[in-house]
Scaffold this motif. Structure first.
Motif, PDB file in Angstrom:
ATOM      1  N   ALA A 151       0.851  -1.194   0.000  1.00 57.03           N
ATOM      2  CA  ALA A 151       0.000   0.000   0.000  1.00 57.03           C
ATOM      3  C   ALA A 151       0.884   1.242   0.000  1.00 57.03           C
ATOM      4  N   LEU A 152       0.590   2.164  -0.906  1.00 59.16           N
ATOM      5  CA  LEU A 152       1.370   3.398  -0.953  1.00 59.16           C
ATOM      6  C   LEU A 152       1.027   4.280   0.243  1.00 59.16           C
ATOM      7  N   PRO A 153       2.002   5.011   0.765  1.00 58.65           N
ATOM      8  CA  PRO A 153       1.708   5.940   1.852  1.00 58.65           C
ATOM      9  C   PRO A 153       0.920   7.139   1.344  1.00 58.65           C
ATOM     10  N   ALA A 154       0.619   8.053   2.220  1.00 59.77           N
ATOM     11  CA  ALA A 154      -0.114   9.257   1.838  1.00 59.77           C
ATOM     12  C   ALA A 154       0.707  10.067   0.827  1.00 59.77           C
ATOM     13  N   PRO A 155       0.033  10.790  -0.094  1.00 60.05           N
ATOM     14  CA  PRO A 155       0.753  11.575  -1.102  1.00 60.05           C
ATOM     15  C   PRO A 155       1.786  12.523  -0.518  1.00 60.05           C
ATOM     16  N   VAL A 156       1.521  13.052   0.674  1.00 57.88           N
ATOM     17  CA  VAL A 156       2.472  13.980   1.275  1.00 57.88           C
ATOM     18  C   VAL A 156       3.813  13.306   1.534  1.00 57.88           C
ATOM     19  N   ASP A 157       3.822  11.973   1.628  1.00 59.81           N
ATOM     20  CA  ASP A 157       5.059  11.238   1.876  1.00 59.81           C
ATOM     21  C   ASP A 157       5.760  10.828   0.585  1.00 59.81           C
ATOM     22  N   TRP A 158       4.993  10.382  -0.439  1.00 64.67           N
ATOM     23  CA  TRP A 158       5.655   9.851  -1.619  1.00 64.67           C
ATOM     24  C   TRP A 158       5.781  10.834  -2.773  1.00 64.67           C
ATOM     25  N   VAL A 159       4.973  11.880  -2.834  1.00 63.95           N
ATOM     26  CA  VAL A 159       5.088  12.845  -3.935  1.00 63.95           C
ATOM     27  C   VAL A 159       6.440  13.570  -3.919  1.00 63.95           C
ATOM     28  N   PRO A 160       6.913  14.072  -2.769  1.00 64.98           N
ATOM     29  CA  PRO A 160       8.248  14.693  -2.772  1.00 64.98           C
ATOM     30  C   PRO A 160       9.340  13.714  -3.211  1.00 64.98           C
ATOM     31  N   LEU A 161       9.219  12.445  -2.791  1.00 67.21           N
ATOM     32  CA  LEU A 161      10.191  11.443  -3.206  1.00 67.21           C
ATOM     33  C   LEU A 161      10.140  11.220  -4.710  1.00 67.21           C
ATOM     34  N   LEU A 162       8.924  11.213  -5.270  1.00 70.81           N
ATOM     35  CA  LEU A 162       8.771  11.048  -6.708  1.00 70.81           C
ATOM     36  C   LEU A 162       9.434  12.197  -7.469  1.00 70.81           C
ATOM     37  N   VAL A 163       9.177  13.438  -7.020  1.00 65.86           N
ATOM     38  CA  VAL A 163       9.758  14.609  -7.681  1.00 65.86           C
ATOM     39  C   VAL A 163      11.278  14.571  -7.601  1.00 65.86           C
ATOM     40  N   MET A 164      11.795  14.264  -6.399  1.00 69.53           N
ATOM     41  CA  MET A 164      13.244  14.193  -6.227  1.00 69.53           C
ATOM     42  C   MET A 164      13.847  13.098  -7.092  1.00 69.53           C
ATOM     43  N   SER A 165      13.177  11.942  -7.140  1.00 72.44           N
ATOM     44  CA  SER A 165      13.700  10.813  -7.902  1.00 72.44           C
ATOM     45  C   SER A 165      13.716  11.116  -9.393  1.00 72.44           C
ATOM     46  N   LEU A 166      12.667  11.756  -9.892  1.00 77.68           N
ATOM     47  CA  LEU A 166      12.630  12.137 -11.302  1.00 77.68           C
ATOM     48  C   LEU A 166      13.732  13.129 -11.627  1.00 77.68           C
ATOM     49  N   THR A 167      13.983  14.072 -10.709  1.00 77.80           N
ATOM     50  CA  THR A 167      15.029  15.073 -10.928  1.00 77.80           C
ATOM     51  C   THR A 167      16.403  14.436 -10.958  1.00 77.80           C
TER      52      THR A 167
END
Length: 268
Positions: A151-167
Motif C-alpha cells: 500500500a502506498l503511503p499518503a501523497p504527502v510522503d511519496w510525492v516529494p520522493l517522486l519529484v526528487m527521484s525524477l530530478t
C-alpha cells in the motif's frame, strides 16, 4: 539488409538481458548482483559481435571535460551530504542543486560548443517510441518485484520522493549516460565506455556517503542502465523513466538488504 536485421536481432537479445537483469534484483544479493550482471554483459558482448570492442580515435578534450566535470559534481555532492548534512538544510540544498545543474548545463553547453547535437546527450525525439517502450518495460519489471502488493503511503510522503527521484534520475541519465558514457565510448569503444561509465556512476555515490557494498551493487545496476541507454539510439531521455523510478522501487528492498539502499541519504 543483413546488417540491419542483425542489429534488430541484437537489440532484442539485449532487451531480454535487461529484463532478466531487472528481475535479478529480487533474486540476488547486492554484492553478487554487482558482479553477476557485468560479467554476464561481458560474455554477451563477446558473443554478439566484436564491434563493441573497436577502439576509436581518442578525443582528449572530451576525456578532460569528463574528468573535470565528474570531479566537480562528486565534490559538490560530498560537501552537501557529509559536510552540511541534514543539520544545515540550506547548505545541503544549495550544494546538491549546484551539482545537479552543473551536471546537466555544462554537458549541454559543451556539446553545442563542439558542434554536436543534443541527441548525443539523449535529448531529442528520435526513436522516442522505442525509448518509452523500453523505459516502461523496465519500470514495470521493477514495480512487479518491489512495490506490487504494498500500500502506498499518503501523497504527502511519496510525492516529494517522486519529484526528487525524477530530478535525480534525469540528471544521472543526461550526465552519466548522455555525456560520460557517450564521450568515453566515442574515444575508447562501446564496451570499455560502458564499463568505465558504470564504474564512475557507482563511485560517484561516495559523494552521498555510500559504502563499498552499495557501490558494488550500483556498478551492476549502472551497467544495466548504460546498456539500456545504448540500445535506444537517438533517445529522447524518456528512458530516464526506468532510472528515477529505480530509486523509488528499490526502496522496499531494504527489507531484504538494509544497507546500502536503506542508508541512501537521497531516500530519507
Amino acid at each position: 539488409m543483413k546488417i540491419i536485421r542483425a542489429e534488430v536481432q541484437g537489440t532484442w537479445i539485449w532487451v531480454a538481458w535487461l529484463i532478466a537483469a531487472m528481475f535479478s534484483l529480487a533474486l540476488l544479493d547486492l554484492t553478487v548482483y554487482g558482479v553477476v550482471i557485468p560479467v554476464s554483459a561481458l560474455l554477451l558482448a563477446v558473443l554478439t559481435g566484436p564491434s563493441v570492442w573497436r577502439r576509436r580515435t581518442i578525443d582528449w578534450p572530451d576525456l578532460g571535460a569528463v574528468a573535470a566535470l565528474y570531479i566537480a559534481v562528486v565534490v559538490l555532492f560530498r560537501v552537501a551530504f557529509t559536510v552540511f548534512t541534514e543539520a544545515n538544510v540550506l547548505g545541503l540544498f544549495l550544494c546538491f542543486g549546484a551539482g545537479l545543474v552543473l551536471g546537466v548545463a555544462v554537458p549541454v553547453l559543451y556539446t553545442l560548443r563542439r558542434g554536436r547535437t543534443l541527441s548525443d546527450l539523449g535529448l531529442g525525439l528520435g526513436n522516442w517510441k522505442q525509448a518509452v517502450l523500453l523505459g516502461l518495460i523496465l519500470t514495470s519489471v521493477q514495480f512487479a518485484i518491489t512495490l506490487f502488493g504494498y500500500a502506498l503511503p499518503a501523497p504527502v510522503d511519496w510525492v516529494p520522493l517522486l519529484v526528487m527521484s525524477l530530478t535525480v534520475g534525469a540528471f544521472e541519465t543526461v550526465f552519466f549516460r548522455g555525456f560520460v558514457q557517450t564521450r568515453l565510448s566515442a574515444s575508447l569503444g562501446q564496451a570499455p565506455g560502458i564499463a568505465i561509465a558504470a564504474a564512475l556512476y557507482a563511485a560517484y555515490h561516495v559523494g552521498y556517503g555510500m559504502d563499498v557494498e552499495g557501490m558494488v551493487f550500483l556498478f551492476g545496476l549502472g551497467v544495466a542502465y548504460a546498456i539500456a541507454f545504448r540500445r535506444c539510439p537517438q533517445r529522447p531521455g524518456a528512458l530516464a523513466v526506468a532510472h528515477p523510478f529505480g530509486l523509488i522501487l528499490q526502496q522496499p528492498q531494504q527489507r531484504r538488504h538494509p544497507a546500502p539502499l536503506g542508508s541512501d541519504p537521497r531516500l530519507r
